[in-house]
Design a protein around this motif. Structure first.
Motif, PDB file in Angstrom:
ATOM      1  N   PRO A 190      44.880  14.760  43.047  1.00  0.00           N
ATOM      2  CA  PRO A 190      45.298  14.973  41.673  1.00  0.00           C
ATOM      3  C   PRO A 190      44.460  16.093  41.049  1.00  0.00           C
ATOM      4  O   PRO A 190      43.596  16.667  41.720  1.00  0.00           O
ATOM      5  CB  PRO A 190      44.941  13.631  41.020  1.00  0.00           C
ATOM      6  N   ASP A 191      44.676  16.366  39.773  1.00  0.00           N
ATOM      7  CA  ASP A 191      43.810  17.275  39.019  1.00  0.00           C
ATOM      8  C   ASP A 191      42.406  16.655  39.059  1.00  0.00           C
ATOM      9  O   ASP A 191      42.215  15.499  38.662  1.00  0.00           O
ATOM     10  CB  ASP A 191      44.344  17.349  37.575  1.00  0.00           C
ATOM     11  N   LEU A 192      41.438  17.406  39.552  1.00  0.00           N
ATOM     12  CA  LEU A 192      40.108  16.829  39.809  1.00  0.00           C
ATOM     13  C   LEU A 192      39.170  16.902  38.601  1.00  0.00           C
ATOM     14  O   LEU A 192      38.066  16.350  38.644  1.00  0.00           O
ATOM     15  CB  LEU A 192      39.476  17.546  41.004  1.00  0.00           C
ATOM     16  N   ASN A 193      39.627  17.543  37.575  1.00  0.00           N
ATOM     17  CA  ASN A 193      38.779  17.772  36.419  1.00  0.00           C
ATOM     18  C   ASN A 193      38.202  16.470  35.858  1.00  0.00           C
ATOM     19  O   ASN A 193      38.928  15.543  35.550  1.00  0.00           O
ATOM     20  CB  ASN A 193      39.604  18.504  35.347  1.00  0.00           C
ATOM     21  N   ASP A 194      36.852  16.430  35.831  1.00  0.00           N
ATOM     22  CA  ASP A 194      36.134  15.316  35.206  1.00  0.00           C
ATOM     23  C   ASP A 194      36.210  13.985  35.958  1.00  0.00           C
ATOM     24  O   ASP A 194      35.941  12.924  35.383  1.00  0.00           O
ATOM     25  CB  ASP A 194      36.675  15.121  33.772  1.00  0.00           C
ATOM     26  N   LEU A 195      36.594  14.015  37.229  1.00  0.00           N
ATOM     27  CA  LEU A 195      36.713  12.755  37.979  1.00  0.00           C
ATOM     28  C   LEU A 195      35.403  12.380  38.681  1.00  0.00           C
ATOM     29  O   LEU A 195      34.654  13.248  39.131  1.00  0.00           O
ATOM     30  CB  LEU A 195      37.813  12.851  39.044  1.00  0.00           C
ATOM     31  N   ASP A 196      35.183  11.069  38.784  1.00  0.00           N
ATOM     32  CA  ASP A 196      34.108  10.535  39.627  1.00  0.00           C
ATOM     33  C   ASP A 196      34.721  10.263  40.995  1.00  0.00           C
ATOM     34  O   ASP A 196      35.654   9.457  41.114  1.00  0.00           O
ATOM     35  CB  ASP A 196      33.591   9.215  39.046  1.00  0.00           C
ATOM     36  N   VAL A 197      34.190  10.943  42.022  1.00  0.00           N
ATOM     37  CA  VAL A 197      34.798  10.862  43.344  1.00  0.00           C
ATOM     38  C   VAL A 197      33.813  10.294  44.366  1.00  0.00           C
ATOM     39  O   VAL A 197      32.611  10.597  44.323  1.00  0.00           O
ATOM     40  CB  VAL A 197      35.263  12.271  43.822  1.00  0.00           C
ATOM     41  N   LEU A 198      34.355   9.511  45.280  1.00  0.00           N
ATOM     42  CA  LEU A 198      33.576   8.964  46.388  1.00  0.00           C
ATOM     43  C   LEU A 198      34.148   9.574  47.661  1.00  0.00           C
ATOM     44  O   LEU A 198      35.370   9.527  47.858  1.00  0.00           O
ATOM     45  CB  LEU A 198      33.810   7.455  46.382  1.00  0.00           C
ATOM     46  N   ASP A 199      33.296  10.160  48.509  1.00  0.00           N
ATOM     47  CA  ASP A 199      33.767  10.789  49.752  1.00  0.00           C
ATOM     48  C   ASP A 199      33.210   9.980  50.928  1.00  0.00           C
ATOM     49  O   ASP A 199      32.009  10.034  51.215  1.00  0.00           O
ATOM     50  CB  ASP A 199      33.291  12.250  49.782  1.00  0.00           C
ATOM     51  N   LEU A 200      34.088   9.235  51.588  1.00  0.00           N
ATOM     52  CA  LEU A 200      33.651   8.334  52.671  1.00  0.00           C
ATOM     53  C   LEU A 200      33.707   9.034  54.027  1.00  0.00           C
ATOM     54  O   LEU A 200      34.783   9.462  54.454  1.00  0.00           O
ATOM     55  CB  LEU A 200      34.549   7.091  52.699  1.00  0.00           C
ATOM     56  N   GLY A 201      32.562   9.151  54.684  1.00  0.00           N
ATOM     57  CA  GLY A 201      32.495   9.913  55.932  1.00  0.00           C
ATOM     58  C   GLY A 201      32.516  11.385  55.567  1.00  0.00           C
ATOM     59  O   GLY A 201      33.299  12.171  56.084  1.00  0.00           O
ATOM     60  N   CYS A 202      31.615  11.756  54.654  1.00  0.00           N
ATOM     61  CA  CYS A 202      31.627  13.083  54.018  1.00  0.00           C
ATOM     62  C   CYS A 202      31.278  14.215  54.962  1.00  0.00           C
ATOM     63  O   CYS A 202      31.512  15.375  54.648  1.00  0.00           O
ATOM     64  CB  CYS A 202      30.642  13.084  52.860  1.00  0.00           C
ATOM     65  N   GLY A 203      30.676  13.882  56.135  1.00  0.00           N
ATOM     66  CA  GLY A 203      30.238  14.945  57.033  1.00  0.00           C
ATOM     67  C   GLY A 203      29.267  15.872  56.322  1.00  0.00           C
ATOM     68  O   GLY A 203      28.423  15.434  55.526  1.00  0.00           O
ATOM     69  N   SER A 204      29.432  17.176  56.555  1.00  0.00           N
ATOM     70  CA  SER A 204      28.466  18.157  56.056  1.00  0.00           C
ATOM     71  C   SER A 204      28.729  18.575  54.614  1.00  0.00           C
ATOM     72  O   SER A 204      28.057  19.462  54.101  1.00  0.00           O
ATOM     73  CB  SER A 204      28.499  19.383  56.962  1.00  0.00           C
ATOM     74  N   GLY A 205      29.735  17.980  53.966  1.00  0.00           N
ATOM     75  CA  GLY A 205      29.929  18.234  52.532  1.00  0.00           C
ATOM     76  C   GLY A 205      30.931  19.315  52.177  1.00  0.00           C
ATOM     77  O   GLY A 205      30.932  19.786  51.040  1.00  0.00           O
ATOM     78  N   VAL A 206      31.804  19.664  53.120  1.00  0.00           N
ATOM     79  CA  VAL A 206      32.791  20.706  52.775  1.00  0.00           C
ATOM     80  C   VAL A 206      33.732  20.229  51.670  1.00  0.00           C
ATOM     81  O   VAL A 206      34.128  21.000  50.804  1.00  0.00           O
ATOM     82  CB  VAL A 206      33.642  21.188  53.989  1.00  0.00           C
ATOM     83  N   TYR A 207      34.071  18.941  51.695  1.00  0.00           N
ATOM     84  CA  TYR A 207      34.931  18.408  50.631  1.00  0.00           C
ATOM     85  C   TYR A 207      34.181  18.345  49.304  1.00  0.00           C
ATOM     86  O   TYR A 207      34.757  18.627  48.260  1.00  0.00           O
ATOM     87  CB  TYR A 207      35.490  17.028  51.002  1.00  0.00           C
ATOM     88  N   ALA A 208      32.916  17.959  49.331  1.00  0.00           N
ATOM     89  CA  ALA A 208      32.141  17.877  48.084  1.00  0.00           C
ATOM     90  C   ALA A 208      32.121  19.237  47.399  1.00  0.00           C
ATOM     91  O   ALA A 208      32.313  19.336  46.178  1.00  0.00           O
ATOM     92  CB  ALA A 208      30.728  17.389  48.385  1.00  0.00           C
ATOM     93  N   GLN A 209      31.897  20.290  48.176  1.00  0.00           N
ATOM     94  CA  GLN A 209      31.887  21.648  47.606  1.00  0.00           C
ATOM     95  C   GLN A 209      33.227  21.958  46.947  1.00  0.00           C
ATOM     96  O   GLN A 209      33.282  22.486  45.843  1.00  0.00           O
ATOM     97  CB  GLN A 209      31.625  22.681  48.707  1.00  0.00           C
ATOM     98  N   TYR A 210      34.305  21.590  47.650  1.00  0.00           N
ATOM     99  CA  TYR A 210      35.645  21.840  47.116  1.00  0.00           C
ATOM    100  C   TYR A 210      35.871  21.043  45.829  1.00  0.00           C
ATOM    101  O   TYR A 210      36.323  21.580  44.807  1.00  0.00           O
ATOM    102  CB  TYR A 210      36.701  21.476  48.169  1.00  0.00           C
ATOM    103  N   LEU A 211      35.533  19.755  45.861  1.00  0.00           N
ATOM    104  CA  LEU A 211      35.796  18.864  44.719  1.00  0.00           C
ATOM    105  C   LEU A 211      35.053  19.345  43.470  1.00  0.00           C
ATOM    106  O   LEU A 211      35.615  19.408  42.375  1.00  0.00           O
ATOM    107  CB  LEU A 211      35.371  17.431  45.070  1.00  0.00           C
ATOM    108  N   LEU A 212      33.789  19.708  43.661  1.00  0.00           N
ATOM    109  CA  LEU A 212      32.999  20.168  42.508  1.00  0.00           C
ATOM    110  C   LEU A 212      33.505  21.533  42.022  1.00  0.00           C
ATOM    111  O   LEU A 212      33.559  21.781  40.824  1.00  0.00           O
ATOM    112  CB  LEU A 212      31.515  20.210  42.855  1.00  0.00           C
ATOM    113  N   GLY A 213      33.915  22.354  42.976  1.00  0.00           N
ATOM    114  CA  GLY A 213      34.481  23.665  42.622  1.00  0.00           C
ATOM    115  C   GLY A 213      35.750  23.523  41.782  1.00  0.00           C
ATOM    116  O   GLY A 213      36.091  24.404  40.996  1.00  0.00           O
ATOM    117  N   GLN A 214      36.446  22.404  41.984  1.00  0.00           N
ATOM    118  CA  GLN A 214      37.703  22.160  41.250  1.00  0.00           C
ATOM    119  C   GLN A 214      37.474  21.352  39.977  1.00  0.00           C
ATOM    120  O   GLN A 214      38.428  20.872  39.372  1.00  0.00           O
ATOM    121  CB  GLN A 214      38.690  21.402  42.143  1.00  0.00           C
ATOM    122  N   GLY A 215      36.196  21.108  39.625  1.00  0.00           N
ATOM    123  CA  GLY A 215      35.920  20.485  38.332  1.00  0.00           C
ATOM    124  C   GLY A 215      35.569  19.015  38.343  1.00  0.00           C
ATOM    125  O   GLY A 215      35.439  18.403  37.275  1.00  0.00           O
ATOM    126  N   ALA A 216      35.430  18.402  39.540  1.00  0.00           N
ATOM    127  CA  ALA A 216      35.054  16.983  39.574  1.00  0.00           C
ATOM    128  C   ALA A 216      33.740  16.786  38.817  1.00  0.00           C
ATOM    129  O   ALA A 216      32.864  17.659  38.838  1.00  0.00           O
ATOM    130  CB  ALA A 216      34.918  16.512  41.020  1.00  0.00           C
TER     131      ALA A 216
END
Ligand SMILES: C[S@@+](CC[C@H](N)C(=O)[O-])C[C@H]1O[C@@H](n2cnc3c(N)ncnc32)[C@H](O)[C@@H]1O
Length: 239
Positions: free
Chosen positions: A36-62
């Motif tokens: 969804p629109d990630l702006n202002d969301l609290d997100v949990l990344d299960l099995g996050c690995g090296s954090g490529v998704y975290a970078q993306y999520l924060l870049g999109q406003g999480a």
């Protein structure tokens, strides 16, 4: 399920998945298109690995991303990246065996839970999905990807699609053979583990390989255009 792929070779894995076919040009674009629109969301990344998704999520406003992975080496990579990008106040990263659930996470604390290519390492999905249901806020989303059950059925020893099996393989992901074990299971087992916890499936896709793969490896592009490799499921916790 521990594999040297995600501990000893964590850095190599991180490097490879930045621009490889399966993660960068099939899995990530497909899963990201389901978010969804990630702006202002609290997100949990299960099995996050090296954090490529975290970078993306924060870049999109999480607002905040909690990264959880069994591998301490992966968690160190996430922490290092967070420091480098000055994201330390927006990322919490810790090591946890997710087959034991989410004991550190509070009830109704996440708007979105994602899990990219991790759940096939968990033998019984029921405790984990029950925990996902618990930590999601009402109306929250769970979006995850895993091996496609039809693709994994090629590895069957039992010949029984409906029987869960531990599969052991050697993968060349990091440029050398590394032993990996994962669970092969039916689509019914996956969807029952979700719906029995009250999670409502609102989207299921089988992935779309990016056009860019045509230039990288035409044969692989042709194969992945005609054969499912991953499955992607989006669920809602009802309000
Ligand atoms: C294929 S990698 C995917 C990493 C990341 N989600 C991504 O897309 O780049 C799978 C990850 O799941 C983690 N993992 C496997 N079994 C786990 C478990 N039982 N508990 C927590 N993490 C686990 C591994 O350490 C690895 O980092």
């Amino acid at each position: 399920m521990k594999s040297k792929m995600y501990s000893t070779f964590a850095s190599e894995y991180d490097e490879v998945i930045q621009d490889n076919i399966y993660n960068a040009h099939l899995e990530r674009p497909t899963l990201q298109a389901m978010l969804p629109d990630l702006n202002d969301l609290d997100v949990l990344d299960l099995g996050c690995g090296s954090g490529v998704y975290a970078q993306y999520l924060l870049g999109q406003g999480a607002k905040h991303v909690t990264c959880i992975d069994y591998s301490k080496e992966m968690i160190q990579l996430v922490a290092r990246k967070a420091q480098k990008a000055d994201f330390t106040d927006k990322i919490t990263a810790y090591s946890q065996d997710l087959s034991k659930g989410l004991p550190k996470e509070k009830d109704a604390s996440a708007d979105l839970v994602i899990s990219s290519l991790m759940v096939h390492y968990i033998e019984d999905l029921n405790p984990l999905f029950s925990e996902v249901q618990r930590v999601l806020r009402a109306g929250g989303l769970f979006v995850f990807s895993t091996h496609h059950p039809f693709a994994d059925f090629e590895c069957t020893q039992s010949g029984n699609y409906f029987e869960r099996e531990l599969v052991q393989e050697e993968w060349n992901t990091v440029g050398k053979p590394v032993q990996v074990s994962f669970y092969r299971r039916s689509l019914t087992e996956i969807t029952n583990a979700l719906t029995q916890k009250g999670l409502v499936i609102t989207q299921l896709t089988e992935g779309e390989v990016s056009e860019k793969v045509k230039e990288m490896d035409a044969g692989r592009y042709e194969y992945l255009s005609k054969n499912p490799n991953f499955i992607f499921i989006k669920c809602h916790k009802l309000a």
